[in-house]
Scaffold this motif. Structure first.
Motif, short mmCIF file in Angstrom:
data_model
loop_
_atom_site.label_atom_id
_atom_site.label_comp_id
_atom_site.label_asym_id
_atom_site.label_seq_id
_atom_site.Cartn_x
_atom_site.Cartn_y
_atom_site.Cartn_z
N UNK A 186 22.81 -9.81 12.55
CA UNK A 186 21.63 -10.64 12.33
C UNK A 186 20.76 -10.76 13.56
N UNK A 187 21.37 -10.66 14.74
CA UNK A 187 20.60 -10.70 15.99
C UNK A 187 19.68 -9.48 16.06
N UNK A 188 20.22 -8.32 15.74
CA UNK A 188 19.41 -7.10 15.76
C UNK A 188 18.31 -7.16 14.71
N UNK A 189 18.65 -7.65 13.52
CA UNK A 189 17.64 -7.77 12.48
C UNK A 189 16.51 -8.68 12.90
N UNK A 190 16.85 -9.79 13.52
CA UNK A 190 15.84 -10.74 13.98
C UNK A 190 15.00 -10.15 15.12
N UNK A 191 15.67 -9.49 16.06
CA UNK A 191 14.97 -8.96 17.23
C UNK A 191 13.96 -7.90 16.83
N UNK A 192 14.37 -6.98 15.98
CA UNK A 192 13.46 -5.92 15.54
C UNK A 192 12.34 -6.51 14.68
N UNK A 193 12.66 -7.48 13.84
CA UNK A 193 11.64 -8.12 13.01
C UNK A 193 10.62 -8.87 13.87
N UNK A 194 11.09 -9.47 14.94
CA UNK A 194 10.20 -10.18 15.85
C UNK A 194 9.22 -9.21 16.52
N UNK A 195 9.75 -8.08 16.99
CA UNK A 195 8.89 -7.07 17.61
C UNK A 195 7.88 -6.52 16.60
N UNK A 196 8.31 -6.37 15.35
CA UNK A 196 7.40 -5.89 14.31
C UNK A 196 6.31 -6.92 14.04
N UNK A 197 6.69 -8.20 14.01
CA UNK A 197 5.71 -9.27 13.77
C UNK A 197 4.67 -9.32 14.88
N UNK A 198 5.06 -8.89 16.07
CA UNK A 198 4.14 -8.87 17.21
C UNK A 198 3.32 -7.58 17.26
N UNK A 199 3.50 -6.71 16.27
CA UNK A 199 2.73 -5.48 16.21
C UNK A 199 3.20 -4.39 17.14
N UNK A 200 4.41 -4.52 17.66
CA UNK A 200 4.92 -3.54 18.62
C UNK A 200 5.65 -2.37 17.96
N UNK A 201 5.91 -2.51 16.67
CA UNK A 201 6.50 -1.42 15.88
C UNK A 201 6.28 -1.75 14.42
N UNK A 202 6.57 -0.80 13.57
CA UNK A 202 6.52 -1.04 12.13
C UNK A 202 7.90 -0.81 11.54
N UNK A 203 8.30 -1.71 10.66
CA UNK A 203 9.59 -1.57 9.98
C UNK A 203 9.59 -0.38 9.03
N UNK A 204 8.41 0.14 8.71
CA UNK A 204 8.29 1.18 7.70
C UNK A 204 7.97 2.54 8.29
N UNK A 205 8.03 2.65 9.60
CA UNK A 205 7.91 3.94 10.26
C UNK A 205 9.30 4.57 10.36
N UNK A 206 9.37 5.88 10.56
CA UNK A 206 10.67 6.55 10.63
C UNK A 206 11.53 6.04 11.78
N UNK A 207 12.82 5.88 11.51
CA UNK A 207 13.75 5.44 12.55
C UNK A 207 13.77 6.45 13.70
#
Length: 438
Positions: free
Chosen positions: A121-142
């Motif tokens: 859950x920490x990883x899920x939150x951290x990546x989601x936070x970065x996505x919310x800040x516009x630093x990545x997209x959850x829907x771009x290729x891993x």
């Protein structure tokens, strides 16, 4: 006559520049103090019983304490720490048993345990936070963010970041966990995932991962320029006031009070603290006290919006893939458990018509759980240092109190036949008491 005027203007300009630099630095730095919506002081812990008498309380803390004390008589129970948040407030923190079988060193609220897969859950939150800040997209290729991962047929260029964090890459479950436990490098193993066969197209099925899931650490490191533990500490743990939380074996064993892992009963000796899952920190690397795990749960309820924004939480906790296998594992609780799905590092359930979120974890000699109702801002966390799954019933006993349901002996301490607790999902070579993820 113009010199004083020019001098004054220069002074004002210097002051303006200094203020701009100070303000910019303030924006860049994370909050140093815990968010006011979470946490509990040592003085408040000493008087926590007063919180349990709040008029809005529906949890019978005395009954629950008696039942947990009865649970500790079971041979497989060594030490246990439990925390409960009710209506957004930490109202129960207590340790039971001992840190090491055969000793008298008690488990306290400042005793460190391993979170195991609750770390996801920490990883899920951290990546989601970065996505919310516009630093990545959850829907771009891993593959855009993780240079290490290679998937069958090159689908790392199609499978998304969200697929990786929801265990829906299309790989068979627990791919290469056995090799991870043998000591092989997880980044090399991520590259070798390309040699496997897919069981479904990305996003079409759920199969639990650890090696592949830790591609989240690659994502965070690429976006932030920091190691995964550094970024999480700076952006999440420190601002939340989670002073004990860390992600290393040394961080566990060097603590003033830490629970030793056990796979036997009260007459057994502790086993070695295993290293492999610290090498996939996004999948299973966090250690902390029960107090800090309770604070973490408060943050998941939206009580720390300056640290974890509503947008980030919504992204992490949204159902992404159905998990029929989870319903199978939890079949003993199907009387009230109606559906199960997975978000980004979080499981989502319908329990007796209520929307609840949680996760379990298991690694050799340790087990963990978190379960909460985000609307009621109430839930339970637990950490214990043995391989029994019996304490898992605690989450359902707490939920039954919250929802005023007829109580069930989910903990199995009444001497009657009780549902067998679901084990964390087996990993690797499925050896008894091998490292596990849930």
């Amino acid at each position: 006559m113009f010199k004083p005027l020019i001098g004054g203007v220069l002074v004002l300009l210097l002051l303006a520049v200094a203020f701009f630099l100070w303000a910019a630095r303030r924006v860049e730095m994370p909050a140093a103090e815990p968010d006011r919506g979470v946490g509990i002081s040592n003085e408040q812990i000493a008087r926590i019983g007063e919180r349990q008498q709040a008029p809005d309380s529906v949890i019978d803390y005395e009954r629950l304490d008696r039942r947990l004390a009865a649970l500790m008589h079971e041979d497989r129970m060594i030490g246990l720490a439990v925390g409960i948040v009710e209506n957004g407030q930490i109202r129960f923190l207590k340790g039971y048993g001992v840190t090491t079988a055969g000793t008298e060193e008690p488990v306290r609220v400042d005793t460190l345990f391993r979170w195991a897969s609750v770390s996801k859950g920490v990883a899920g939150d951290m990546v989601s936070l970065l996505a919310a800040e516009g630093k990545l997209s959850l829907y771009e290729p891993i593959g855009k963010y993780s240079a290490a991962i290679r998937l069958p047929g090159g689908i790392e260029n199609r499978a998304t970041v969200a697929n990786a964090l929801s265990h829906s890459l299309g790989l068979a479950g627990h791919a290469f966990d056995n090799k991870l436990e043998e000591g092989q490098d997880p980044r090399m193993l991520r590259a070798q995932l390309s040699t496997l066969n897919l069981i479904c197209a990305p996003g079409q099925c759920h199969a639990y991962q650890n090696v592949a899931y830790d591609s989240a650490s690659d994502v965070v490191e690429k976006v932030t320029g920091k190691t995964y533990p550094e970024a999480v500490k700076e952006r999440l743990f420190d601002p939340l006031g989670m002073t004990s939380a860390n992600m290393s074996r040394e961080g566990l064993v060097s603590a003033a009070s830490w629970a030793r892992p056990h796979v036997g009963g009260k007459n057994s000796k502790p086993v070695e603290v295993t290293e492999p899952y610290y090498r996939v920190p996004a999948a299973g690397g966090v250690n902390s006290t029960i107090k800090d795990l309770a604070i973490w749960m408060q943050a998941q309820m939206g009580l720390a919006p300056r640290v974890l924004t509503p947008t980030a939480l919504d992204a992490a906790q949204a159902p992404r893939v159905n998990t029929p296998g989870e319903l199978g594992r939890m079949r003993k609780f199907r009387e009230r458990l109606k559906s199960a799905s997975y978000g980004l590092g979080w499981r989502i359930y319908d329990y007796a018509g209520h929307h609840v979120i949680g996760h379990r974890g298991g690694v050799r000699g340790y087990r963990s759980l978190v379960m909460f109702d985000p609307q009621l801002k109430s839930g339970v966390v637990a950490l214990w240092n043995s391989s029994t799954n019996q304490p898992g019933g605690l989450e359902f006993e707490v939920l039954d109190m919250l929802y005023r349901l007829e109580p069930r002996d989910w903990l199995g301490v009444d001497g009657r036949t009780t549902p067998e607790q679901p084990a964390p999902e087996a990993v690797g070579n499925n050896m008894q008491d091998a490292d596990q993820g849930n």
